[in-house]
Design a protein around this motif. Structure first.
Motif, PDB file in Angstrom:
ATOM      1  N   ALA A   2      27.784  24.214  64.744  1.00  0.00           N
ATOM      2  CA  ALA A   2      29.055  24.896  66.199  1.00  0.00           C
ATOM      3  C   ALA A   2      27.604  24.300  67.407  1.00  0.00           C
ATOM      4  O   ALA A   2      26.803  24.106  67.255  1.00  0.00           O
ATOM      5  CB  ALA A   2      28.886  26.218  66.428  1.00  0.00           C
ATOM      6  N   PRO A   3      28.461  22.999  68.197  1.00  0.00           N
ATOM      7  CA  PRO A   3      27.935  22.705  69.196  1.00  0.00           C
ATOM      8  C   PRO A   3      26.434  23.836  69.704  1.00  0.00           C
ATOM      9  O   PRO A   3      27.299  25.191  70.135  1.00  0.00           O
ATOM     10  CB  PRO A   3      28.527  22.066  69.932  1.00  0.00           C
ATOM     11  N   GLN A  31       7.546   7.154  61.908  1.00  0.00           N
ATOM     12  CA  GLN A  31       9.218   7.071  61.190  1.00  0.00           C
ATOM     13  C   GLN A  31       9.847   8.983  61.857  1.00  0.00           C
ATOM     14  O   GLN A  31      10.912   9.253  61.148  1.00  0.00           O
ATOM     15  CB  GLN A  31       9.245   7.188  60.320  1.00  0.00           C
ATOM     16  N   ALA A  32       9.693   9.097  63.499  1.00  0.00           N
ATOM     17  CA  ALA A  32      10.716   9.681  63.992  1.00  0.00           C
ATOM     18  C   ALA A  32      11.665   9.699  64.819  1.00  0.00           C
ATOM     19  O   ALA A  32      11.585   8.897  64.910  1.00  0.00           O
ATOM     20  CB  ALA A  32       9.317  10.901  64.581  1.00  0.00           C
ATOM     21  N   PRO A  33      12.559  10.946  64.849  1.00  0.00           N
ATOM     22  CA  PRO A  33      13.940  10.734  65.638  1.00  0.00           C
ATOM     23  C   PRO A  33      12.993  10.529  67.106  1.00  0.00           C
ATOM     24  O   PRO A  33      12.006  10.611  67.637  1.00  0.00           O
ATOM     25  CB  PRO A  33      13.978  11.285  66.009  1.00  0.00           C
ATOM     26  N   VAL A  34      14.275   8.731  68.268  1.00  0.00           N
ATOM     27  CA  VAL A  34      13.636   9.395  69.301  1.00  0.00           C
ATOM     28  C   VAL A  34      14.811   9.701  70.733  1.00  0.00           C
ATOM     29  O   VAL A  34      15.998   9.868  69.628  1.00  0.00           O
ATOM     30  CB  VAL A  34      14.099   7.422  69.751  1.00  0.00           C
ATOM     31  N   PHE A  35      14.540  10.061  71.221  1.00  0.00           N
ATOM     32  CA  PHE A  35      15.697  10.875  72.842  1.00  0.00           C
ATOM     33  C   PHE A  35      14.623  11.037  73.801  1.00  0.00           C
ATOM     34  O   PHE A  35      13.836  10.037  73.993  1.00  0.00           O
ATOM     35  CB  PHE A  35      14.737  12.523  71.864  1.00  0.00           C
ATOM     36  N   PRO A 158      18.920  14.215  67.625  1.00  0.00           N
ATOM     37  CA  PRO A 158      19.041  13.541  68.472  1.00  0.00           C
ATOM     38  C   PRO A 158      19.903  12.217  68.938  1.00  0.00           C
ATOM     39  O   PRO A 158      20.483  12.358  69.795  1.00  0.00           O
ATOM     40  CB  PRO A 158      17.392  12.630  69.474  1.00  0.00           C
ATOM     41  N   LYS A 159      20.480  11.888  68.435  1.00  0.00           N
ATOM     42  CA  LYS A 159      21.520  10.560  67.857  1.00  0.00           C
ATOM     43  C   LYS A 159      22.750  11.446  68.269  1.00  0.00           C
ATOM     44  O   LYS A 159      23.897  10.872  68.932  1.00  0.00           O
ATOM     45  CB  LYS A 159      21.815   9.822  67.010  1.00  0.00           C
ATOM     46  N   ASP A 160      22.978  12.591  67.892  1.00  0.00           N
ATOM     47  CA  ASP A 160      24.196  13.449  68.105  1.00  0.00           C
ATOM     48  C   ASP A 160      24.024  14.594  69.497  1.00  0.00           C
ATOM     49  O   ASP A 160      24.749  15.492  69.642  1.00  0.00           O
ATOM     50  CB  ASP A 160      24.367  14.563  66.857  1.00  0.00           C
ATOM     51  N   TRP A 161      23.674  13.980  70.481  1.00  0.00           N
ATOM     52  CA  TRP A 161      22.772  15.141  71.516  1.00  0.00           C
ATOM     53  C   TRP A 161      23.671  14.627  72.999  1.00  0.00           C
ATOM     54  O   TRP A 161      23.282  13.265  73.176  1.00  0.00           O
ATOM     55  CB  TRP A 161      21.667  15.208  71.781  1.00  0.00           C
TER      56      TRP A 161
END
Length: 181
Positions: A2-3, A31-35, A158-161
């Motif tokens: 859930a969001p 190789q970590a996520p970008v935010f 983070p791409k889903d934020w």
């Protein structure tokens, strides 16, 4: 999942550029996520999106712009606090957190530790210490925060934020009719 909803304070201008570049560079190296660079004021908010938008605007009206002072880098053994810059615990940021907690009826689970993350992930302590040793001293900066953001996280990635609103601090609220349009 859930969001989940979170209140952020984001840098702007040159501070945003420097911090975003550091986050992107470290993400490539590890190789970590970008935010987006941000200081979480309050996380895991409860309510409907409509209610949270209205409350975010109400909080932004109460707060005034203030300085955020980034101090020394640090790390924890937690994914979302892997590597970060501490935020000086000034009365302004602590009062903003208290006002947010009261308005959003947020339970005080753990003590508030204001910080600006640089890396998300789980890495060995030695690697984190090595990264800290190589950080530019320019990242220890002060910036004005003038906007409160409400963010919806549709997953831990983070791409889903998604930033739902960015409300200027200290400005009068929009009328309820504006929210329903």
């Amino acid at each position: 999942m859930a969001p989940t909803y979170h209140l952020w304070l984001k840098p702007s201008g040159r501070a945003y550029e420097l911090l975003a570049a550091a986050i992107q560079t470290l993400a490539r190296q590890l190789q970590a996520p970008v935010f987006e660079p941000h200081v979480t004021l309050l996380g895991r908010l409860i309510g409907t999106e409509h209610e949270l938008l209205a409350q975010a605007e109400q909080l932004a009206e109460k707060l005034r712009p203030f300085h955020i002072v980034l101090t020394e880098p640090s790390y924890r053994e937690e994914y979302f606090q892997c590597l970060f810059l501490k935020v000086k615990e000034t009365p302004s940021i602590l009062n903003a957190h208290t006002a947010a907690s009261q308005l959003f009826s947020h339970e005080h689970g753990s003590a508030y530790m204001p910080h600006l993350s640089l890396v998300y992930g789980l890495y060995p302590q030695e690697l984190k210490q090595e990264v800290i040793a190589g950080l530019s001293p320019d990242l220890r900066m002060t910036f004005d925060t003038t906007v409160l953001c409400l963010v919806r996280a549709d997953s831990h990635d983070p791409k889903d934020w998604h930033e739902l609103c960015a409300v200027r601090l200290g400005e009068p609220r929009a009328s309820e009719e504006q929210w329903s349009r």
